[in-house]
Design a protein around this motif. Structure first.
Motif, PDB file in Angstrom:
ATOM      1  N   THR A 193       0.835  -1.194   0.000  1.00  0.00           N
ATOM      2  CA  THR A 193       0.000   0.000   0.000  1.00  0.00           C
ATOM      3  C   THR A 193       0.872   1.246   0.000  1.00  0.00           C
ATOM      4  N   PHE A 194       0.327   2.323  -0.524  1.00  0.00           N
ATOM      5  CA  PHE A 194       1.008   3.614  -0.551  1.00  0.00           C
ATOM      6  C   PHE A 194      -0.041   4.704  -0.431  1.00  0.00           C
ATOM      7  N   SER A 195      -0.011   5.436   0.672  1.00  0.00           N
ATOM      8  CA  SER A 195      -0.947   6.532   0.886  1.00  0.00           C
ATOM      9  C   SER A 195      -0.180   7.715   1.454  1.00  0.00           C
ATOM     10  N   GLY A 196      -0.131   8.791   0.686  1.00  0.00           N
ATOM     11  CA  GLY A 196       0.629   9.949   1.130  1.00  0.00           C
ATOM     12  C   GLY A 196       2.113   9.635   1.178  1.00  0.00           C
ATOM     13  N   ARG A 197       2.695   9.702   2.373  1.00  0.00           N
ATOM     14  CA  ARG A 197       4.110   9.378   2.554  1.00  0.00           C
ATOM     15  C   ARG A 197       4.328   7.988   3.127  1.00  0.00           C
ATOM     16  N   ASN A 198       3.262   7.309   3.436  1.00  0.00           N
ATOM     17  CA  ASN A 198       3.380   6.025   4.131  1.00  0.00           C
ATOM     18  C   ASN A 198       3.250   4.847   3.164  1.00  0.00           C
ATOM     19  N   ARG A 199       4.225   3.964   3.241  1.00  0.00           N
ATOM     20  CA  ARG A 199       4.193   2.722   2.489  1.00  0.00           C
ATOM     21  C   ARG A 199       4.178   1.564   3.492  1.00  0.00           C
ATOM     22  N   THR A 200       3.382   0.543   3.195  1.00  0.00           N
ATOM     23  CA  THR A 200       3.331  -0.619   4.070  1.00  0.00           C
ATOM     24  C   THR A 200       3.335  -1.897   3.255  1.00  0.00           C
ATOM     25  N   LEU A 201       3.775  -2.960   3.899  1.00  0.00           N
ATOM     26  CA  LEU A 201       3.723  -4.316   3.339  1.00  0.00           C
ATOM     27  C   LEU A 201       3.081  -5.226   4.376  1.00  0.00           C
ATOM     28  N   SER A 202       2.179  -6.072   3.931  1.00  0.00           N
ATOM     29  CA  SER A 202       1.560  -7.037   4.833  1.00  0.00           C
ATOM     30  C   SER A 202       1.392  -8.365   4.115  1.00  0.00           C
ATOM     31  N   VAL A 203       1.530  -9.433   4.870  1.00  0.00           N
ATOM     32  CA  VAL A 203       1.315 -10.791   4.355  1.00  0.00           C
ATOM     33  C   VAL A 203      -0.004 -11.279   4.934  1.00  0.00           C
ATOM     34  N   THR A 204      -0.930 -11.640   4.071  1.00  0.00           N
ATOM     35  CA  THR A 204      -2.248 -12.074   4.532  1.00  0.00           C
ATOM     36  C   THR A 204      -2.501 -13.556   4.308  1.00  0.00           C
ATOM     37  N   LYS A 205      -1.588 -14.214   3.586  1.00  0.00           N
ATOM     38  CA  LYS A 205      -1.749 -15.648   3.332  1.00  0.00           C
ATOM     39  C   LYS A 205      -0.378 -16.214   3.006  1.00  0.00           C
ATOM     40  N   PHE A 206      -0.057 -17.359   3.599  1.00  0.00           N
ATOM     41  CA  PHE A 206       1.234 -18.003   3.316  1.00  0.00           C
ATOM     42  C   PHE A 206       1.079 -19.486   3.601  1.00  0.00           C
ATOM     43  N   ARG A 207       0.672 -20.219   2.596  1.00  0.00           N
ATOM     44  CA  ARG A 207       0.359 -21.636   2.746  1.00  0.00           C
ATOM     45  C   ARG A 207       1.622 -22.447   3.041  1.00  0.00           C
ATOM     46  N   GLY A 208       1.538 -23.297   4.069  1.00  0.00           N
ATOM     47  CA  GLY A 208       2.650 -24.181   4.403  1.00  0.00           C
ATOM     48  C   GLY A 208       3.617 -23.613   5.407  1.00  0.00           C
ATOM     49  N   SER A 209       3.316 -22.440   5.972  1.00  0.00           N
ATOM     50  CA  SER A 209       4.245 -21.849   6.919  1.00  0.00           C
ATOM     51  C   SER A 209       3.535 -20.780   7.740  1.00  0.00           C
ATOM     52  N   SER A 210       4.115 -20.474   8.888  1.00  0.00           N
ATOM     53  CA  SER A 210       3.660 -19.328   9.670  1.00  0.00           C
ATOM     54  C   SER A 210       4.352 -18.076   9.140  1.00  0.00           C
ATOM     55  N   PHE A 211       3.888 -16.900   9.577  1.00  0.00           N
ATOM     56  CA  PHE A 211       4.473 -15.641   9.136  1.00  0.00           C
ATOM     57  C   PHE A 211       4.128 -14.555  10.153  1.00  0.00           C
ATOM     58  N   GLN A 212       4.802 -13.424  10.048  1.00  0.00           N
ATOM     59  CA  GLN A 212       4.542 -12.298  10.936  1.00  0.00           C
ATOM     60  C   GLN A 212       3.465 -11.417  10.305  1.00  0.00           C
ATOM     61  N   SER A 213       2.308 -11.363  10.932  1.00  0.00           N
ATOM     62  CA  SER A 213       1.209 -10.562  10.407  1.00  0.00           C
ATOM     63  C   SER A 213       1.403  -9.095  10.781  1.00  0.00           C
TER      64      SER A 213
END
Length: 306
Positions: A193-213
């Motif tokens: 995502t990119f809104s104004g000056r802020n950029r973010t990354l998120s993982v919402t699905k990762f089959r076969g492994s855990s991840f940091q939400s």
């Protein structure tokens, strides 16, 4: 399944590998979704160049932006694309000047066959370990309806995975062209995502492994993508113990139960603790008898669930 023992492929971004608990699970398809300017192609370049440096065969499939333009932008950010094979499916300048009419068949039916042949031929020849596709939105126009697109995409991804490739594909996230079908078909989803000056990354699905939400901060600069994972408290790792009673005195016994840490400098066991210890029938319920004492030299223990 934690997926800790599965061999991983690096994304080319150390912080993203950390978020994914070690990197991508090989021979799966991952969707990178986001609006224009969110860094989808740059993330894909990190993925491909990491494989190229490791001596892996890599392929960039582009149905929209021409190869020379991609190379020009990549070099301005310091990416070396010399070891990457391009399959440029973008329309040539002659497409505009040479008017072609389709009197019997629809344009999608006429153009789909040669594009499919080129993809199959190139993949068979290169045998890529990593494939980056930008973007799958362009392939929608080769399908007659949503059902055909879903069926063709599923078959396409299965073909690439069966050939031994780990696939990263992008999608334009918009209300006009939703990508819900791609989210269901892919094994993992990375949302930018990119809104104004802020950029973010998120993982919402990762089959076969855990991840940091969560929403992880992201930066897009001259050196590519920089990611700053959310700070999390360290995982508590403690030895599990249970208790037994010997002559009215508690001693340690290894096994499943609770975690113990010296905390309270008292001589009696904390009352009313629901612990899996064994005690004589004469003991009072819910903890150690008030008259019992610890072994000499051992402080009282407070109990924390693991």
């Amino acid at each position: 399944m934690e997926g800790r023992d599965i061999r991983r492929l690096t994304t080319g971004i150390g912080a993203l590998d950390e978020i994914l608990e070690g990197g991508l699970v090989p021979r799966q398809a991952y969707l990178v979704r986001g609006g224009p300017g969110t860094g989808k192609i740059t993330l894909g370049l990190h993925f491909l160049t990491a494989g190229s440096r490791a001596g892996e065969a890599t392929m960039f499939i582009t149905p929209g932006e021409p190869e020379d333009q991609i190379r020009l932008h990549a070099e301005s950010r310091g990416f070396d694309l010399s070891g990457i094979t391009f399959l440029d499916l973008s329309p040539s300048p002659e497409f505009f000047t040479e008017v072609e009419a389709y009197d019997i068949f629809s344009p999608s039916e006429v153009e789909r066959a040669p594009i499919t042949e080129r993809i199959v031929e190139q993949v068979k020849a290169v045998q890529p370990v990593r494939v980056f596709i930008d973007s799958m939105t362009q392939f929608r126009y080769l399908a007659d309806d949503a059902f055909q697109f879903r069926k063709q995409t599923l078959s396409f991804l299965r073909f690439l995975v069966a050939e031994g490739a780990t696939v990263l594909l992008t999608s334009e996230d918009s209300d006009e062209i939703p990508d819900d079908d791609l989210q269901f078909l892919c094994d993992g989803i990375i949302h930018l995502t990119f809104s104004g000056r802020n950029r973010t990354l998120s993982v919402t699905k990762f089959r076969g492994s855990s991840f940091q939400s969560g929403q992880h901060a992201m930066r897009l600069g001259q050196n590519g993508v920089g990611i700053f994972p959310i700070l999390l408290p360290p995982k508590r790792r403690c030895r599990r113990r249970s208790w037994i009673w010997v002559d009215s005195a508690p001693v340690f016994e290894r096994g499943a139960g609770v975690c113990a840490s010296p905390a309270l400098p008292s001589w009696s066991c904390p009352p009313n603790r629901a612990l899996p210890f064994k005690k004589p029938a004469s003991n009072t319920a819910g903890g150690a008898p008030s008259s019992s004492r610890w072994w000499p030299g051992i402080s009282c223990i407070s109990f924390v669930p693991c």
